[in-house]
Design a protein around this motif. Structure first.
Motif, PDB file in Angstrom:
ATOM      1  N   UNK A 409       0.756  -1.050  -0.101  1.00 33.56           N
ATOM      2  CA  UNK A 409      -0.204   0.067   0.037  1.00 33.56           C
ATOM      3  C   UNK A 409       0.777   1.211   0.021  1.00 33.56           C
ATOM      4  N   UNK A 410       2.022   1.150  -0.089  1.00 33.48           N
ATOM      5  CA  UNK A 410       2.949   2.407   0.118  1.00 33.48           C
ATOM      6  C   UNK A 410       3.510   2.764   1.342  1.00 33.48           C
ATOM      7  N   UNK A 411       4.641   3.366   1.721  1.00 31.28           N
ATOM      8  CA  UNK A 411       5.192   3.709   2.830  1.00 31.28           C
ATOM      9  C   UNK A 411       4.435   4.985   3.590  1.00 31.28           C
ATOM     10  N   UNK A 412       4.132   5.026   4.870  1.00 32.09           N
ATOM     11  CA  UNK A 412       3.562   6.089   5.525  1.00 32.09           C
ATOM     12  C   UNK A 412       4.509   6.686   6.472  1.00 32.09           C
ATOM     13  N   UNK A 413       5.082   7.828   6.170  1.00 30.14           N
ATOM     14  CA  UNK A 413       5.955   8.531   7.198  1.00 30.14           C
ATOM     15  C   UNK A 413       5.751   8.685   8.469  1.00 30.14           C
ATOM     16  N   UNK A 414       6.547   8.345   9.345  1.00 27.15           N
ATOM     17  CA  UNK A 414       6.121   8.520  10.756  1.00 27.15           C
ATOM     18  C   UNK A 414       7.536   8.786  11.640  1.00 27.15           C
TER      19      UNK A 414
END
Length: 570
Positions: A409-414
């Motif tokens: 689903x893609x990388x989500x910044x954190x």
């Protein structure tokens, strides 16, 4: 010179609430209404007909106020003046301004009159008023300068050509003042005094700019909350009062009756009269040219200030939407859906910063994977994610399954923190690994991507690298992003207040130094830093805009210093 608004074609609505069921009583407000009505209807001040000055004391409902304002706006053919005095309340969730009514409860904002609705009534499409003046004497009334007045909903953008003026008793974060034992509230008392006594050495009639500058100076000299003003187009030139301080009559122009006796020695010759007339004509031409140039410069300056205010208000609205989105929990019932945008829209990052991470364009389909409040978490074809704050008018396609079995689903910044010191190495894969920075416990870092089992991390000063040892790292879970978004919102509001504030007329430039590094922002209303002020260097404060200073660096660069706490004056 401003022209007095025609009282025969103008209307005024004066609204006041002095007795409350759940809030502190304000007895001075009742006297405000009487004093202001007497001033506005005085032929020596404005001369508004009594039937054109509607007074609503203790209105029974928000509808009564709105219906009256809308009716009077439609009846007016020149100027509409709307005044409110009472308690000002704020919505804890949106920071919007609400005007308290007799039964208002501070914890139930729906019992009060939302200022946005009053604004819409003033700007009714069927209104006949050519000019509008809104005066608010209540706590936090400066929020009306911000609030929902976005670039698409500005008073000025929907007002008629002649302009709109909004005058408030205090800034967005300041209470107004009702001094005990005084006849009127602090702001309205000075307003009535100025209307009835005039302003010495100023033109007749008094326009709103002159009125505002005089009120600001008078209230500041008494250490009372200073008013704020915002004009659109020629709103500052609206005049609702004659200047009582100007002597009646003045010097009469000569009519020839006081000249020398006909044929006497003092009688001017024909050629002398013609020469004098020619010189007077040339002087009048030059004066008219100077006045035209001054007016053109004033208009250009006003247009630049309007553009800066518009940009600042856009930034405030974006910051508010971003903060709301990051603070909202993901909607568990939301189903991912493909969509297209009707116009180009920015895709904002999820780290709380106000810089767009991408742009959505018409003709392409994007995947909404989550909903946060009114915003959508969007995934692009490249797998990048961001927040679409304005989802109005999007075209929805079919729903999509983005579960574990449907592909990455893609990388989500954190945000994350490390349990002990760890090396951040270069991204080029060189051997041996070369350190870019050392990550230390107690500091939050931003993970912006993932590559071959390692995190791509960014430090506070912008350095990037790979973190291979991710064991035991602590996730920020969006807390830091929310904090940063709220900080940006506060900064955007402070900038908007500074941009919309007129320069302090009695300000004296001075040299100063900062106790810690502080940025100065562009006066054009954007959050773009102009420079960073460093301790140990002297800078020149050339203007004061509300609580902010317009600072000049030694190389001539200028910007707004929003945080003036602890500065050292030279």
């Amino acid at each position: 010179m401003a022209v007095l608004s025609d009282p025969a074609c103008s209307e005024a609505v004066l609204v006041g609430v002095h007795d409350y069921a759940h809030l502190e009583k304000l007895p001075a407000v009742a006297r405000n209404l009487e004093g202001l009505r007497d001033a506005l209807t005085d032929p020596a001040v404005w001369g508004l007909p009594a039937e054109a000055c509607t007074v609503l004391s203790q209105p029974g409902s928000a509808g009564q106020v709105l219906d009256t304002v809308r009716e009077r706006a439609r009846k007016a053919r020149d100027t509409l003046l709307v005044y409110y005095a009472g308690h000002g309340l704020t919505d804890l969730h949106t920071d919007e301004l609400y005007l308290a009514l007799p039964d208002s409860d501070q914890e139930r904002e729906y019992t009060s009159l939302r200022y946005e609705y009053l604004r819409r009534a003033v700007l009714d499409q069927q209104a006949g008023a050519q000019r509008t003046v809104v005066i608010l004497d209540c706590c936090y009334s400066g929020r009306a300068l911000l609030g929902r007045m976005s670039a698409s909903e500005h008073i000025a953008d929907q007002a008629v050509v002649e302009g709109t003026c909004l005058l408030t008793a205090s800034a967005e974060t300041r209470p107004a003042l009702s001094p005990p034992g005084e006849t009127y509230t602090a702001f309205t008392g000075e307003l009535i005094t100025t209307l009835t006594q005039g302003v010495p050495d100023r033109p007749d009639p008094l326009d709103m700019d002159t009125l505002y500058r005089h009120l600001r100076g008078r209230l500041a000299s008494r250490s009372r909350p200073v008013p704020q003003q915002r004009n659109r187009n020629t709103g500052g030139r609206i005049a609702i009062a004659r200047n009582r301080a100007v002597p009646e009559g003045g010097a009469a122009e000569g009519d020839g009756s006081g000249g020398a006796a006909q044929g006497g020695a003092g009688a001017p010759s024909s050629s002398g009269s013609e020469s004098l007339a020619a010189r007077e004509s040339e002087a009048e031409r030059r004066l008219a040219e100077m006045e035209w140039r001054a007016e053109r410069l004033r208009r250009e300056t006003e247009e630049l200030r309007e553009e800066a205010e518009r940009r600042a208000l856009q930034t405030v609205e974006t910051a508010q939407r971003l903060a709301n989105a990051l603070a909202a929990a993901a909607d568990p019932a939301f189903q991912p859906v493909w969509f297209a945008v009707p116009a180009t829209r920015p895709l904002m990052g999820q780290d709380g910063s106000l810089g767009p991470v991408g742009e959505l364009v018409p003709g392409s389909w994007y995947l909404a994977v989550e909903q946060r409040g009114k915003a959508l978490v969007v995934q692009t074809e490249e797998g990048n994610r961001g927040l679409l704050l304005d989802a109005e008018g999007i075209e929805r396609g079919y729903y999509s399954d983005v579960g574990p079995g449907a592909g990455a689903p893609g990388f989500e910044p954190f945000w994350f923190a490390v349990p002990e010191a760890r090396q951040l190495v270069r991204e080029d894969g060189s051997r041996p690994r070369k350190a870019v920075a050392e990550l230390v416990p107690g500091v939050w870092y931003l993970a912006v991507g993932q590559r071959e089992g390692a995190l791509i991390a960014r430090t506070e000063d912008g350095r990037r690298g790979l973190l291979h040892d991710m064991d035991g790292i602590q996730h920020g879970d969006g807390v830091l992003a929310t904090i940063e978004a709220k900080q940006n919102l506060r900064k955007a509001k402070s900038l908007a207040e500074a941009v919309s504030s007129a320069p302090e007329p009695d300000f004296q430039p001075f040299w100063f130094a900062v106790p810690a590094p502080r940025e100065i922002l562009s006066p054009d209303g954007s959050l773009e830093p102009v420079a960073e002020l460093a301790p140990g260097t002297w800078y020149l404060a050339v203007e004061q805009r509300g609580t902010a200073l317009l600072a000049q660096c030694q190389d001539g660069r200028r910007g707004l210093l929003l945080d003036t706490e602890g500065i050292q004056r030279g």
